[in-house]
Design an enzyme around this catalytic site. Sequence first.
Site, PDB file in Angstrom:
ATOM      1  N   HIS A 227     -17.387  44.006  35.753  1.00 56.50           N
ATOM      2  CA  HIS A 227     -18.371  44.538  34.822  1.00 56.50           C
ATOM      3  C   HIS A 227     -17.745  44.808  33.463  1.00 56.50           C
ATOM      4  O   HIS A 227     -18.273  44.418  32.424  1.00 56.50           O
ATOM      5  CB  HIS A 227     -18.998  45.822  35.378  1.00 56.50           C
ATOM      6  CG  HIS A 227     -20.130  46.335  34.547  1.00 56.50           C
ATOM      7  ND1 HIS A 227     -19.945  47.083  33.404  1.00 56.50           N
ATOM      8  CD2 HIS A 227     -21.476  46.190  34.697  1.00 56.50           C
ATOM      9  CE1 HIS A 227     -21.125  47.380  32.878  1.00 56.50           C
ATOM     10  NE2 HIS A 227     -22.065  46.854  33.643  1.00 56.50           N
TER      11      HIS A 227
ATOM     12  N   HIS B 210     -25.671  41.136  37.387  1.00 58.05           N
ATOM     13  CA  HIS B 210     -24.647  40.473  36.576  1.00 58.05           C
ATOM     14  C   HIS B 210     -24.165  39.181  37.233  1.00 58.05           C
ATOM     15  O   HIS B 210     -23.972  38.163  36.563  1.00 58.05           O
ATOM     16  CB  HIS B 210     -23.458  41.409  36.346  1.00 58.05           C
ATOM     17  CG  HIS B 210     -23.737  42.479  35.343  1.00 58.05           C
ATOM     18  ND1 HIS B 210     -24.068  42.215  34.033  1.00 58.05           N
ATOM     19  CD2 HIS B 210     -23.738  43.834  35.458  1.00 58.05           C
ATOM     20  CE1 HIS B 210     -24.253  43.347  33.383  1.00 58.05           C
ATOM     21  NE2 HIS B 210     -24.067  44.346  34.226  1.00 58.05           N
TER      22      HIS B 210
ATOM     23  N   GLU C   8     -18.533  43.141  29.911  1.00 55.85           N
ATOM     24  CA  GLU C   8     -18.689  44.105  28.819  1.00 55.85           C
ATOM     25  C   GLU C   8     -17.376  44.771  28.396  1.00 55.85           C
ATOM     26  O   GLU C   8     -17.402  45.819  27.753  1.00 55.85           O
ATOM     27  CB  GLU C   8     -19.704  45.179  29.220  1.00 55.85           C
ATOM     28  CG  GLU C   8     -21.096  44.629  29.489  1.00 55.85           C
ATOM     29  CD  GLU C   8     -22.080  45.704  29.911  1.00 55.85           C
ATOM     30  OE1 GLU C   8     -21.733  46.896  29.803  1.00 55.85           O
ATOM     31  OE2 GLU C   8     -23.190  45.347  30.344  1.00 55.85           O
TER      32      GLU C   8
END
Length: 291
Positions: free
Chosen positions: A174, A236, A204
Amino acid sequence: MKRILHLSIFFLLIMNVQMTYAHKKAEDKKGILLVTFGSSYPETRVAFENIDKIVKAEFPDVEIRWAYTSKMIRKIIRKRGGVVDSPAEALAKMGEDGFTHVAVQSLHIIPGEEYDNLKHTVEAFNGMPKGIKVTEIGTPLLFLDHDHMQLADALHQQFKNKLNSKTAVLFMGHGSHHQSNIYYPGFEYYLKQKSDQYFVGTVEGFPLLDAILPQLKSNGIKKVILTPFMSVAGDHARNDMAGSEEDSWKTILEKEGFTTEIDMIGLAEYDSVVGIWVEHLKAICQELGIR
């Protein structure tokens, strides 16, 4: 006669102490709260069910409850008619239900913002008047050096037979703006001890896919196996990693001339990975006398 009376009083006192102690012990109610970021995708249930199964096998006589840290996901599930608590709601209910000792296990990957917030919540419920007496929190998947080594071993066992000089495995994490984002490139170092064909990127945080593409090319890679470095293969993984949109990793890699393969399996679907979380849980359960 006096001696008999004294002995009778002595035994009554002993019995009273024993009954008081037994009553106190009987009042103690111990439980486990498993806390994950959460997911609204029905397909991810298999990962949560796997964790639940393994924890219940380890603690067959202990009640286990769940909570999600993501407010957005909780709202989506509630709109569908489902029921899922935040960590604070779950702990408050456990206090109302008479739990005195609660082991809270973080099912996050790194000790980032979600873990920090959970830790503050758990600490707030520690010694709550007329509620939970003691709470402890278990660390996320990656915390200490030993965790990194165990996870690298577990993932290498899953993917080693797919590797060759032209094939790499790229894990999508992530990522975070939190200082703990360093865990992603840090973990890649441990994977590299197994094979140079392992890469870890983030959606991210750092490194992004742009930073990994030159490495793939310089290593002579032709095929990239994409797989989530997340507890579940949720939004995601299905969109940012494997989607058909222009900005998905799959699309970008194929435009750059790589062939791709999707391994849509969340980390929590691997028993060996769940075992690391369970080790962390067992450590705090030992402190709380939970068996």
